[in-house]
Design a protein around this motif. Structure first.
Motif, PDB file in Angstrom:
ATOM      1  N   PHE A  75      25.548 -24.767 -35.499  1.00 45.49           N
ATOM      2  CA  PHE A  75      24.470 -25.428 -34.748  1.00 45.49           C
ATOM      3  C   PHE A  75      24.995 -26.094 -33.480  1.00 45.49           C
ATOM      4  CE2 PHE A  75      22.233 -25.369 -38.940  1.00 45.49           C
ATOM      5  CZ  PHE A  75      21.154 -24.605 -38.517  1.00 45.49           C
ATOM      6  N   SER A  76      26.249 -26.500 -33.471  1.00 43.53           N
ATOM      7  CA  SER A  76      26.834 -27.073 -32.254  1.00 43.53           C
ATOM      8  C   SER A  76      26.986 -26.005 -31.179  1.00 43.53           C
ATOM      9  CB  SER A  76      28.195 -27.702 -32.560  1.00 43.53           C
ATOM     10  OG  SER A  76      28.063 -28.853 -33.349  1.00 43.53           O
ATOM     11  N   ILE A  77      27.467 -24.829 -31.583  1.00 44.68           N
ATOM     12  CA  ILE A  77      27.600 -23.713 -30.626  1.00 44.68           C
ATOM     13  C   ILE A  77      26.232 -23.311 -30.088  1.00 44.68           C
ATOM     14  CG2 ILE A  77      28.248 -21.283 -30.387  1.00 44.68           C
ATOM     15  CD1 ILE A  77      30.428 -21.810 -32.516  1.00 44.68           C
ATOM     16  N   LEU A  78      25.266 -23.161 -30.991  1.00 44.37           N
ATOM     17  CA  LEU A  78      23.914 -22.784 -30.577  1.00 44.37           C
ATOM     18  C   LEU A  78      23.283 -23.859 -29.694  1.00 44.37           C
ATOM     19  CD1 LEU A  78      21.593 -20.755 -30.852  1.00 44.37           C
ATOM     20  CD2 LEU A  78      20.870 -21.961 -32.925  1.00 44.37           C
ATOM     21  N   GLY A  79      23.457 -25.113 -30.083  1.00 47.07           N
ATOM     22  CA  GLY A  79      22.890 -26.215 -29.307  1.00 47.07           C
ATOM     23  C   GLY A  79      23.500 -26.320 -27.925  1.00 47.07           C
ATOM     24  N   TYR A  80      24.812 -26.133 -27.835  1.00 47.61           N
ATOM     25  CA  TYR A  80      25.484 -26.188 -26.532  1.00 47.61           C
ATOM     26  C   TYR A  80      24.989 -25.065 -25.629  1.00 47.61           C
ATOM     27  CZ  TYR A  80      29.246 -26.508 -23.092  1.00 47.61           C
ATOM     28  OH  TYR A  80      29.962 -26.641 -21.923  1.00 47.61           O
ATOM     29  N   TRP A  81      24.799 -23.905 -26.211  1.00 45.80           N
ATOM     30  CA  TRP A  81      24.331 -22.739 -25.449  1.00 45.80           C
ATOM     31  C   TRP A  81      22.900 -22.959 -24.946  1.00 45.80           C
ATOM     32  CZ3 TRP A  81      20.612 -18.882 -27.028  1.00 45.80           C
ATOM     33  CH2 TRP A  81      20.526 -17.802 -26.134  1.00 45.80           C
ATOM     34  N   ILE A  82      22.066 -23.607 -25.753  1.00 43.10           N
ATOM     35  CA  ILE A  82      20.663 -23.834 -25.377  1.00 43.10           C
ATOM     36  C   ILE A  82      20.515 -24.998 -24.398  1.00 43.10           C
ATOM     37  CG2 ILE A  82      18.431 -24.645 -26.269  1.00 43.10           C
ATOM     38  CD1 ILE A  82      19.011 -23.082 -28.828  1.00 43.10           C
ATOM     39  N   LYS A  83      21.235 -26.071 -24.623  1.00 46.90           N
ATOM     40  CA  LYS A  83      20.975 -27.318 -23.915  1.00 46.90           C
ATOM     41  C   LYS A  83      21.669 -27.403 -22.562  1.00 46.90           C
ATOM     42  CE  LYS A  83      21.034 -32.337 -24.683  1.00 46.90           C
ATOM     43  NZ  LYS A  83      21.441 -33.420 -25.611  1.00 46.90           N
ATOM     44  N   TYR A  84      22.819 -26.728 -22.406  1.00 47.26           N
ATOM     45  CA  TYR A  84      23.611 -26.891 -21.185  1.00 47.26           C
ATOM     46  C   TYR A  84      23.684 -25.579 -20.411  1.00 47.26           C
ATOM     47  CZ  TYR A  84      24.849 -31.124 -23.689  1.00 47.26           C
ATOM     48  OH  TYR A  84      24.781 -32.313 -24.389  1.00 47.26           O
ATOM     49  N   LYS A  85      23.889 -25.700 -19.107  1.00 47.13           N
ATOM     50  CA  LYS A  85      23.889 -24.521 -18.239  1.00 47.13           C
ATOM     51  C   LYS A  85      25.306 -24.120 -17.833  1.00 47.13           C
ATOM     52  CE  LYS A  85      19.290 -25.456 -16.318  1.00 47.13           C
ATOM     53  NZ  LYS A  85      18.500 -25.741 -15.082  1.00 47.13           N
ATOM     54  N   ASP A  86      26.119 -25.077 -17.418  1.00 44.23           N
ATOM     55  CA  ASP A  86      27.488 -24.783 -16.983  1.00 44.23           C
ATOM     56  C   ASP A  86      28.423 -24.902 -18.182  1.00 44.23           C
ATOM     57  OD1 ASP A  86      26.631 -24.470 -14.334  1.00 44.23           O
ATOM     58  OD2 ASP A  86      26.717 -26.643 -14.024  1.00 44.23           O
ATOM     59  N   TYR A  87      28.815 -23.749 -18.718  1.00 38.40           N
ATOM     60  CA  TYR A  87      29.598 -23.754 -19.956  1.00 38.40           C
ATOM     61  C   TYR A  87      31.079 -23.984 -19.662  1.00 38.40           C
ATOM     62  CZ  TYR A  87      25.304 -21.505 -21.502  1.00 38.40           C
ATOM     63  OH  TYR A  87      23.989 -21.214 -21.752  1.00 38.40           O
ATOM     64  N   SER A  88      31.700 -24.746 -20.529  1.00 40.03           N
ATOM     65  CA  SER A  88      33.125 -25.037 -20.427  1.00 40.03           C
ATOM     66  C   SER A  88      33.688 -25.202 -21.827  1.00 40.03           C
ATOM     67  CB  SER A  88      33.362 -26.311 -19.605  1.00 40.03           C
ATOM     68  OG  SER A  88      34.674 -26.794 -19.801  1.00 40.03           O
ATOM     69  N   VAL A  89      34.773 -24.511 -22.110  1.00 37.48           N
ATOM     70  CA  VAL A  89      35.396 -24.596 -23.435  1.00 37.48           C
ATOM     71  C   VAL A  89      35.838 -26.024 -23.716  1.00 37.48           C
ATOM     72  CG1 VAL A  89      37.330 -23.851 -24.870  1.00 37.48           C
ATOM     73  CG2 VAL A  89      36.123 -22.188 -23.433  1.00 37.48           C
ATOM     74  N   PHE A  90      36.460 -26.659 -22.715  1.00 35.01           N
ATOM     75  CA  PHE A  90      36.962 -28.027 -22.909  1.00 35.01           C
ATOM     76  C   PHE A  90      35.816 -29.016 -23.127  1.00 35.01           C
ATOM     77  CE2 PHE A  90      40.413 -25.980 -20.476  1.00 35.01           C
ATOM     78  CZ  PHE A  90      41.457 -26.211 -21.362  1.00 35.01           C
ATOM     79  N   GLU A  91      34.721 -28.829 -22.378  1.00 35.19           N
ATOM     80  CA  GLU A  91      33.573 -29.703 -22.562  1.00 35.19           C
ATOM     81  C   GLU A  91      32.971 -29.501 -23.946  1.00 35.19           C
ATOM     82  OE1 GLU A  91      29.839 -30.926 -19.823  1.00 35.19           O
ATOM     83  OE2 GLU A  91      29.743 -28.862 -20.603  1.00 35.19           O
ATOM     84  N   PHE A  92      32.855 -28.233 -24.364  1.00 35.96           N
ATOM     85  CA  PHE A  92      32.299 -27.974 -25.693  1.00 35.96           C
ATOM     86  C   PHE A  92      33.157 -28.604 -26.787  1.00 35.96           C
ATOM     87  CE2 PHE A  92      32.498 -25.437 -29.596  1.00 35.96           C
ATOM     88  CZ  PHE A  92      31.206 -25.659 -30.059  1.00 35.96           C
ATOM     89  N   LEU A  93      34.481 -28.472 -26.677  1.00 36.09           N
ATOM     90  CA  LEU A  93      35.367 -29.050 -27.694  1.00 36.09           C
ATOM     91  C   LEU A  93      35.224 -30.570 -27.747  1.00 36.09           C
ATOM     92  CD1 LEU A  93      38.592 -26.893 -27.230  1.00 36.09           C
ATOM     93  CD2 LEU A  93      36.925 -26.781 -29.092  1.00 36.09           C
ATOM     94  N   GLU A  94      35.083 -31.184 -26.573  1.00 37.61           N
ATOM     95  CA  GLU A  94      34.867 -32.634 -26.537  1.00 37.61           C
ATOM     96  C   GLU A  94      33.553 -32.986 -27.227  1.00 37.61           C
ATOM     97  OE1 GLU A  94      33.768 -36.199 -23.398  1.00 37.61           O
ATOM     98  OE2 GLU A  94      34.561 -34.309 -22.629  1.00 37.61           O
ATOM     99  N   PHE A  95      32.490 -32.250 -26.887  1.00 37.35           N
ATOM    100  CA  PHE A  95      31.182 -32.502 -27.489  1.00 37.35           C
ATOM    101  C   PHE A  95      31.213 -32.241 -28.991  1.00 37.35           C
ATOM    102  CE2 PHE A  95      28.314 -31.847 -23.500  1.00 37.35           C
ATOM    103  CZ  PHE A  95      28.988 -32.902 -22.885  1.00 37.35           C
ATOM    104  N   TYR A  96      31.956 -31.207 -29.383  1.00 43.38           N
ATOM    105  CA  TYR A  96      32.025 -30.830 -30.800  1.00 43.38           C
ATOM    106  C   TYR A  96      32.721 -31.901 -31.622  1.00 43.38           C
ATOM    107  CZ  TYR A  96      33.379 -28.208 -34.990  1.00 43.38           C
ATOM    108  OH  TYR A  96      33.573 -27.812 -36.291  1.00 43.38           O
ATOM    109  N   PHE A  97      33.887 -32.349 -31.168  1.00 42.67           N
ATOM    110  CA  PHE A  97      34.677 -33.291 -31.961  1.00 42.67           C
ATOM    111  C   PHE A  97      34.117 -34.713 -31.915  1.00 42.67           C
ATOM    112  CE2 PHE A  97      37.951 -29.962 -31.409  1.00 42.67           C
ATOM    113  CZ  PHE A  97      38.269 -29.775 -32.745  1.00 42.67           C
ATOM    114  N   PHE A  98      33.326 -35.019 -30.892  1.00 43.40           N
ATOM    115  CA  PHE A  98      32.728 -36.354 -30.812  1.00 43.40           C
ATOM    116  C   PHE A  98      31.226 -36.337 -31.107  1.00 43.40           C
ATOM    117  CE2 PHE A  98      36.581 -36.823 -28.269  1.00 43.40           C
ATOM    118  CZ  PHE A  98      37.098 -37.998 -28.792  1.00 43.40           C
ATOM    119  N   GLY A  99      30.705 -35.184 -31.539  1.00 44.06           N
ATOM    120  CA  GLY A  99      29.301 -35.098 -31.930  1.00 44.06           C
ATOM    121  C   GLY A  99      28.336 -35.365 -30.801  1.00 44.06           C
ATOM    122  N   LYS A 100      28.583 -34.773 -29.624  1.00 42.42           N
ATOM    123  CA  LYS A 100      27.776 -35.082 -28.441  1.00 42.42           C
ATOM    124  C   LYS A 100      26.885 -33.932 -27.985  1.00 42.42           C
ATOM    125  CE  LYS A 100      30.162 -37.148 -25.167  1.00 42.42           C
ATOM    126  NZ  LYS A 100      31.311 -37.456 -24.274  1.00 42.42           N
TER     127      LYS A 100
END
Length: 358
Positions: free
Chosen positions: A120-145
């Motif tokens: 759901f984090s991967i799906l949510g990141y793909w839906i909610k954000y436009k400029d994708y970044s692996v580092f940003e996703f990892l930060e959001f994933y590990f901090f629940g953002k």
């Protein structure tokens, strides 16, 4: 304001403790039924109330997004949000109750929490954000953002890890009350903001110091014996009286200061827990069954409802029949759709297993 509310809670709790101690009034202490023959449902009911409360907190933000100038409606959705601030602590407490360090400890957590959270984090990141970044996703994933409510998963996983490493400390009978007292002091000091200057800003939202007391209390409840024989009408009356005082003061505080309370006050969730626990027998059976069902599906609701509320931000809640019906309809959608998905998945699993067994 948060400091005043915290200190007020401590004072009222102290008065309750003194009252029960001086008059030797027995208390119906929450304790699980350890019998393997019957599933414990009372804590699922508490989780059901908590999960509904979490949704109510997020609905306030939804209404505020569209109608910040409608002070009457926003003050009342804020009040409902503040009333629901017991939810996350109670959820952590009930998650700790049945923790046991045994073979396969991490298997169920990976299967039922980490894996769904990752998907759901991967799906949510793909839906909610436009400029994708692996580092940003990892930060959001590990901090629940990825979604704001997702912070709960890394928070809960830290507690699971802590228990796995030092479970013997938490369950040691000789100094369990000292551990509980220490956790209460740490939690209260954290609530008052004394650790904010020492913790990384990113970590503060998932700091276990904010909820350590509820986790320790949950472990101790999980290892206690059922005390239903100590049930007392006097304890119900006293807890109801103090809860009523707390309830009225919360309404006054909410309307007077018009601010969001924190999720991790130490006393308010405890008042709620004891109040609900001591009144479960008097509740309508249909209501307890409903919240029991919601509690059983809580993870589905927790992970799916942020998607629903996210998409609903393109629709004014007043279009669902005004503020009152709009609120009720939003609550129904955010609880009902995840439950429908959960039932569909569970039925699909059942049919799949039935076909393979035959």
């Amino acid at each position: 304001m948060n400091m005043e509310w915290e200190l007020l809670g401590i004072i009222l709790a102290g008065m309750v403790v003194i009252t029960f101690y001086c008059f030797k009034i027995p208390l119906d202490w929450p304790a699980p039924n350890h019998s393997k023959e019957k599933r414990e449902t009372r804590f699922d009911i508490l989780r059901g109330f908590a999960m509904t409360g979490i949704v109510m907190i997020h609905i306030h933000s939804y209404f505020q997004f569209f109608h910040p100038a409608d002070s009457f409606t926003i003050q009342n959705t804020l009040l409902l949000s503040n009333l629901a601030r017991f939810s996350v602590p109670i959820f952590i407490l009930t998650s700790a109750i049945f923790l046991r360090k045994k073979n396969g400890y991490w298997n169920s957590k990976i299967k039922h929490l980490i894996l769904p959270y990752t998907i759901f984090s991967i799906l949510g990141y793909w839906i909610k954000y436009k400029d994708y970044s692996v580092f940003e996703f990892l930060e959001f994933y590990f901090f629940g953002k990825v979604f704001t409510p997702f912070y709960f998963v890394p928070l809960l996983l830290q507690f699971y890890l802590l228990y796995y490493l030092i479970s013997s400390v938490f369950t040691k009978e000789t100094y369990k009350y000292w551990i509980l007292l220490l956790s209460f002091i740490i939690n209260t000091v954290s609530n008052l903001g004394f650790f904010d200057d020492y913790l990384p800003k990113n970590y503060q939202s998932i700091s276990i110091l904010n909820y350590i007391f509820f986790f320790v209390l949950g472990i101790q409840i999980g290892n206690s014996k059922d005390t239903k024989t100590l049930h007392s009408n006097h304890s119900q009356y006293i807890l109801s009286a103090f809860f009523s005082v707390f309830f009225v003061l919360l309404i006054v505080f909410s309307h007077l200061y018009v601010v969001d309370l924190k999720n991790h006050h130490t006393i308010y969730p405890i008042f709620i827990m004891f109040f609900l626990w001591n009144h479960l027998d008097q509740m309508n059976t249909s209501i307890t069954k409903l919240f029991n069902f919601i509690g059983n599906q809580s993870i589905f609701i927790f992970l799916l409802h942020p998607f629903i509320i996210h998409f609903m931000h393109s629709v004014d809640p007043y279009t669902f029949g005004g503020p009152i019906f709009g609120y009720l309809f939003t609550l129904l959608l955010n609880v009902g759709i995840p439950i429908f998905v959960a039932i569909t998945i569970q039925k699909g699993k059942f049919l799949y297993q039935s076909r393979h067994l035959t």
